[in-house]
Motif scaffolding. Sequence first.
Motif, short mmCIF file in Angstrom:
data_model
loop_
_atom_site.label_atom_id
_atom_site.label_comp_id
_atom_site.label_asym_id
_atom_site.label_seq_id
_atom_site.Cartn_x
_atom_site.Cartn_y
_atom_site.Cartn_z
N PHE A 1 0.83 -1.19 0.00
CA PHE A 1 0.00 0.00 0.00
C PHE A 1 0.87 1.25 0.00
O PHE A 1 2.01 1.22 0.48
CB PHE A 1 -0.92 0.00 1.22
N PRO A 2 0.36 2.37 -0.51
CA PRO A 2 1.14 3.62 -0.52
C PRO A 2 1.60 3.99 0.89
O PRO A 2 0.86 3.84 1.87
CB PRO A 2 0.13 4.64 -1.05
N GLY A 3 2.83 4.47 0.98
CA GLY A 3 3.37 4.86 2.27
C GLY A 3 3.99 3.74 3.05
O GLY A 3 4.64 3.97 4.08
N GLU A 4 3.80 2.50 2.60
CA GLU A 4 4.40 1.34 3.27
C GLU A 4 5.61 0.86 2.49
O GLU A 4 5.76 1.15 1.31
CB GLU A 4 3.39 0.21 3.40
N SER A 5 6.46 0.13 3.17
CA SER A 5 7.67 -0.41 2.54
C SER A 5 7.54 -1.90 2.31
O SER A 5 6.95 -2.61 3.13
CB SER A 5 8.90 -0.13 3.41
N TYR A 6 8.08 -2.34 1.22
CA TYR A 6 8.15 -3.76 0.89
C TYR A 6 9.63 -4.14 0.89
O TYR A 6 10.43 -3.54 0.17
CB TYR A 6 7.52 -4.01 -0.48
N VAL A 7 9.99 -5.13 1.71
CA VAL A 7 11.40 -5.48 1.87
C VAL A 7 11.77 -6.62 0.93
O VAL A 7 11.19 -7.71 0.99
CB VAL A 7 11.71 -5.87 3.33
N LEU A 8 12.73 -6.35 0.08
CA LEU A 8 13.30 -7.40 -0.77
C LEU A 8 14.31 -8.17 0.05
O LEU A 8 15.27 -7.59 0.60
CB LEU A 8 13.98 -6.78 -2.00
N GLU A 9 14.11 -9.49 0.14
CA GLU A 9 14.94 -10.33 1.00
C GLU A 9 15.57 -11.46 0.20
O GLU A 9 14.98 -11.93 -0.79
CB GLU A 9 14.10 -10.91 2.13
N GLY A 10 16.71 -11.90 0.63
CA GLY A 10 17.36 -13.00 -0.06
C GLY A 10 18.77 -13.20 0.43
O GLY A 10 19.12 -12.88 1.58
N CYS A 11 19.61 -13.71 -0.45
CA CYS A 11 20.98 -14.04 -0.11
C CYS A 11 21.91 -13.56 -1.21
O CYS A 11 21.51 -13.42 -2.37
CB CYS A 11 21.15 -15.55 0.10
N ALA A 12 23.14 -13.31 -0.85
CA ALA A 12 24.16 -12.91 -1.82
C ALA A 12 25.51 -13.40 -1.35
O ALA A 12 25.75 -13.55 -0.15
CB ALA A 12 24.17 -11.39 -1.99
N ARG A 13 26.38 -13.64 -2.32
CA ARG A 13 27.72 -14.10 -2.00
C ARG A 13 28.68 -13.39 -2.93
O ARG A 13 28.59 -13.52 -4.16
CB ARG A 13 27.82 -15.62 -2.16
N ALA A 14 29.59 -12.60 -2.36
CA ALA A 14 30.48 -11.79 -3.18
C ALA A 14 31.70 -11.38 -2.36
O ALA A 14 31.76 -11.60 -1.15
CB ALA A 14 29.76 -10.56 -3.70
N MET A 15 32.67 -10.75 -3.02
CA MET A 15 33.87 -10.28 -2.35
C MET A 15 33.54 -9.26 -1.27
O MET A 15 32.55 -8.54 -1.37
CB MET A 15 34.80 -9.62 -3.38
#
Length: 396
Positions: free
Chosen positions: A213-227
């Motif tokens: 909904f407007p004014g709310e945040s949606y969190v992108l979640e996951g994993c990453a592997r890097a230097m």
Amino acid sequence: MRGRVRVALVIAGLTAPGAAWAGNGGHPRTPVVWPEGIACMTVVDRSQASTLQFEYTIPYEDIELTPDELPSSRRHQFVAFCRDDSPQTPPPVWLSWADAEVWLDWAAQTMIEPAPIDDEDVLETSSVYKDCFVRITPDDERRPITFAEAMLPVVWDTAGLAAGAWRIDGYTWEPELNRWSRRPGVVHVVDGPDPATAPPAAALTNDDGAFVFPGESYVLEGCARAMPGSTLTGYWAPVDTLEWQEFASQPLEGETIALAFTPALDAVAQSVALRVDVTDPMQRTYSAYPVSLLVVLEKNDTDTGGSCSDGGSFLMGGDSGTCGDSGGSRGSTGDSPTTGTDTEATSTEATSTGDAATTTPETEPGSTGCGCRSSGGAGWAALGLLLRPRRRRAVR
């Protein structure tokens, strides 16, 4: 117009008068089903072992062919891609021109009118994918869709493969509507413990059918592997233009992705595509995408505190009743990755979606409705993508 009619026929299971379609044209393609609990990050360290063994299942057996169906139809195969994709830009549905021409020849013999095919419809000639995929299962070893076959593990030898991130997809061979079933997570192929030996890898674990909904945040979640010293950058884009706009940038800490997206005003009442780039100090980048688009809903003007008229909301298909508390944004709250051991590979565990990608927004199980409306645009955006006419293609 042709593309629109073809998709509508598949959905309705009908046959167009005056045109010959394959007898299985309305038959739902049987997907590869991925088990629960697949690691978000699976590491194959070739200094220890180059093979990865993985499992899959099927929802039911599917081996009964129609009389005019290609004899080799209804098979499963596995393919790895060196890139991820936004939900509305999936890979082509043909692996090779040999496959396509087998189908075109069969269609001519059986009086079936085939859809035109060009180079961009075929992986081996696609400008995007021709150098970015490998077969895990050879074309001549496609598996019948039976429980017995699905009980056999798939063994992938990564020797000779470029180091870096690889995504695995299941492929249902059932011309002409072949389909993909995306495996959750990512496989990071490396050649030792030094992270500089391979480009970054990343995957997002957000649920499909997400909305905010407007004014709310949606969190992108996951994993990453890097230097060490790598960065995360988040982007959003309108689905009709895919003009990417940055919304966040921060250092990668450990192996966890968590980026909050708060929709801009021009994103309200539509579906948007999201992306997270992982860039290492050597300027090597891998882009990860959620399994579905994010629907940004517009709050109902009559909302006076917790409930409002459905007003034709696509989520409820409603009339004029009331619906319950929206409960805020929808998305997964996956746990941080932990380290474990996989068959002949080291894997990092995280929450997975487990299901094939979809772009259809839905309410969560047990929800009583959102109580808000989408101004007609966001609700049907995903279906509109499916029904969007494809440009007419010349048969090769």
